[in-house]
Design an enzyme around this catalytic site. Structure first.
Site, short mmCIF file in Angstrom:
data_model
loop_
_atom_site.label_atom_id
_atom_site.label_comp_id
_atom_site.label_asym_id
_atom_site.label_seq_id
_atom_site.Cartn_x
_atom_site.Cartn_y
_atom_site.Cartn_z
N LYS A 226 0.84 -1.20 0.00
CA LYS A 226 0.00 0.00 0.00
C LYS A 226 0.87 1.24 0.00
O LYS A 226 1.73 1.42 0.87
CB LYS A 226 -0.93 -0.02 1.23
CG LYS A 226 -1.87 -1.22 1.25
CD LYS A 226 -2.66 -1.31 2.54
CE LYS A 226 -1.77 -1.62 3.71
NZ LYS A 226 -2.50 -1.84 4.96
N THR A 262 -7.14 2.90 8.37
CA THR A 262 -7.35 2.60 6.94
C THR A 262 -6.76 1.24 6.58
O THR A 262 -7.35 0.49 5.80
CB THR A 262 -6.70 3.68 6.05
OG1 THR A 262 -5.38 3.90 6.51
CG2 THR A 262 -7.47 4.97 6.08
#
Ligand SMILES: Cc1ncc(COP(=O)(O)OP(=O)(O)O)c(N)n1
Ligand SMILES: Cc1ncsc1CCOP(=O)(O)O
Ligand SMILES: [Mg+2]
Length: 546
Positions: A226, A262
């Site tokens: 990510k 997140t």
């Protein structure tokens, strides 16, 4: 001796419960008594589950601030329609400032929680978060061998988004040696990927690819590195690697402090989508879209005084415009070759609307819009109903330009509206989540509003000068690029597009530019099918080149 009568429903054979059947004893507190044998409830006759309920088990830490950890996992799964049970590996004292304390749960008790859930419930997917010790990792691996599940999602939480270290070096070794080879996907952020690879520096997309490949070699079937905290990147780009190909997943970087959790949420969404039957890549794409939507919806919410606020996982309950159905119903690839009819051209060539639509579909149009500015409503509606049948039999979506009433009455697949037509959010209220809404946009602000209003795509143009639509400023390639880069929605280019320039439009290589919408190049021609076929092959060649 008072005997405690269990609620009748518990004794009755399990059947779909109704409110009437679920009568519970009055809430007065009875003295603790052991029920007489006669009253002791028999083993529950639990009927086989009539309706499957996708089930994720999260094995993670508790976040007292509820922004991350099992709290985020449970919210994310619930928002996506999956049940989420939880095994707590640590209790953290944390808030929007950071992590003030961590108490690891004894590994024996983690094992007991795992046995309780896995021995009783059919878990589809296990998702891991904070695993604070090598012992806990080992206990988890042992449980997974004893109670195998469909998929294992490992979010290697070592550093919280607030920067606090959550797992020590010995745990990393056990992650790598024991857990990763069992994982279907591992989802490290940049910091975690770096730690897993011995603190290598990861500064570019290329570095992320190398990291994904190196982590893949540790055993997981898929890796998602990510890039959210990649320095200076305009988009939030993640790198997915399945051992064969690298896929870059772009998302908008939402400017907000509310990013706590997140990582947990992305992994839980992947787990939920896998539990619902999605393929891995589709699960990752849906998870990314969920997080992006949640961050956007929550960007101005305020919880806590620190730099890392939580976001709202249940945003779709707050705004009908975010109905999850509409997030998944529309296939942006349908925008590839968008045939837009024109009443004047049909009259000029002596062609009915139906004939024009049939010819465009025969030539390979992937979506059709009836833009009949001069047709009387009654005639327009009859033609629309006929075209709905024609398009539905070919699996091609049919949209109506401007006229929401005609779209409703003909049960068309959606509507395309411009800036002076009914606002998209009103159209969404009328059409509901299952219909397609397109909005004409010339600026990033208009594109933003279309997204907020729950539209599915935007039409951007005119790209080149055109006589088909009067008083229509020409945007050119730069104007198209500006809107595409700002748009969170898929884009179709329109305006003066024909066989001579369509290739150059697609060769701009704009990731969310999904196709071209064309009027006169198809319908102001003698043979619509031939022109459509020719344009389609030009577009296919251009997309292969870009
Ligand atoms: C895909 C697509 N994009 C733009 C338009 C333009 O719609 P129109 O109603 O002709 O003009 P505005 O309402 O946008 O001003 C379209 N029909 N299709
Ligand atoms: C409807 C519309 N919206 C922007 S330009 C345009 C007209 C496109 O027609 P053509 O494809 O013939 O240029
Ligand atoms: Mg319009």
């Amino acid at each position: 001796m008072a005997s405690v009568q269990p609620p009748p429903a518990l004794l009755a054979p399990h059947r779909p419960s109704t409110a009437a059947a679920l009568r519970f004893p009055s809430p007065t507190v009875s003295p603790r008594v052991s029920p007489s044998p006669a009253a002791r409830p028999r083993r529950l006759a639990v009927a086989a589950r009539a309706m499957p309920w996708p089930h994720v088990l999260t094995v993670a830490g508790s976040d007292s601030g509820a922004g991350a950890g099992i709290q985020a996992d449970i919210k994310a799964c619930a928002a996506l329609g999956a049940y989420c049970s939880s095994v707590i590996t640590a209790v953290t004292a944390q808030n929007t400032v950071g992590v003030q304390g961590v108490h690891a749960v004894p590994e024996e008790f983690v094992g007991e929680q795992l046995r309780s859930v896995l021995s009783d419930m059919s878990v589809d997917v296990v998702k891991t978060g904070m695993l604070p010790s090598a012992g806990i990792v080992k206990v988890l691996c042992e449980s997974l061998r004893k109670f195998p599940v469909k998929a294992l999602v490992v979010d290697p939480v070592m550093v919280s988004t607030s920067g606090d270290t959550l797992s020590g070096p010995s745990t990393l070794t056990t992650y790598r040696d024991e857990l990763f080879p069992m994982a279907d996907i591992v989802t490290p952020n940049i910091k975690e990927a770096s730690k897993l690879l011995g603190d290598v520096s990861l500064l570019t997309i290329s570095d992320m690819r190398s990291a994904a490949e190196s982590i893949y070699k540790l055993g997981p079937k898929n890796v998602l590195v990510k890039g959210g905290d990649m320095p200076d990147s305009t988009d939030a780009i993640d790198v997915f690697f399945d051992g064969k190909e690298f896929i870059e997943l772009r998302g908008l970087r939402i400017k907000t402090r509310n990013t706590h959790g997140t990582g947990c949420t992305l992994a839980s969404c992947i787990a939920a989508e896998l539990a619902k039957g999605a393929t891995m890549l589709r699960a990752v794409e849906a998870a990314k879209k969920f997080v992006e939507s949640a961050l956007y919806h929550s960007k101005d919410l305020v919880i806590g005084n620190g730099p890392q606020g939580p976001f709202d996982h249940l945003f779709s309950l707050k705004s009908p415009l975010y109905k999850m159905g509409s997030l998944h119903k529309f296939n942006p690839d349908d925008l590839f070759l968008y045939a837009v009819t024109d009443s004047g051209m049909n009259k000029k060539w002596g062609r009915s609307i139906e004939d024009a639509v049939k010819a465009a579909i025969e030539g390979g149009a992937t979506i059709v819009q009836l833009r009949e500015k001069d047709t009387e409503t009654r005639e327009f509606l009859e033609a629309a109903k006929a075209c709905v049948e024609i398009c539905r039999s070919s699996g091609v979506p049919l949209l109506i330009n401007d006229r929401v009433d005609v779209a409703l009455a003909s049960n068309a697949d959606g509507v395309h509206v411009g800036q002076s037509d009914m606002p998209a959010w009103e159209v969404r209220e009328l059409l509901g989540p299952g219909k397609i809404i397109g909005v004409s946009c010339k600026t990033p602000a208009q594109a933003e509003q279309a997204w907020k209003d729950g539209a599915d795509y935007i039409g951007c143009g005119g790209v080149f000068p055109t006589t088909t639509k009067a008083n229509n400023p020409t945007l050119g390639f730069e104007g198209l690029r500006t809107v595409c880069l700002a748009s969170k929605l898929p884009v179709v280019a329109i305006g003066g597009i024909n066989a001579g320039n369509a290739g150059s439009v697609m060769e701009l290589g704009l990731p969310n530019l999904k196709g071209v919408a064309v009027v006169s190049a198809l319908f102001n021609q003698e043979c619509v099918a031939t022109e459509t076929r020719s344009l389609r092959s030009i577009l296919m060649n251009a997309c292969c080149r870009s």
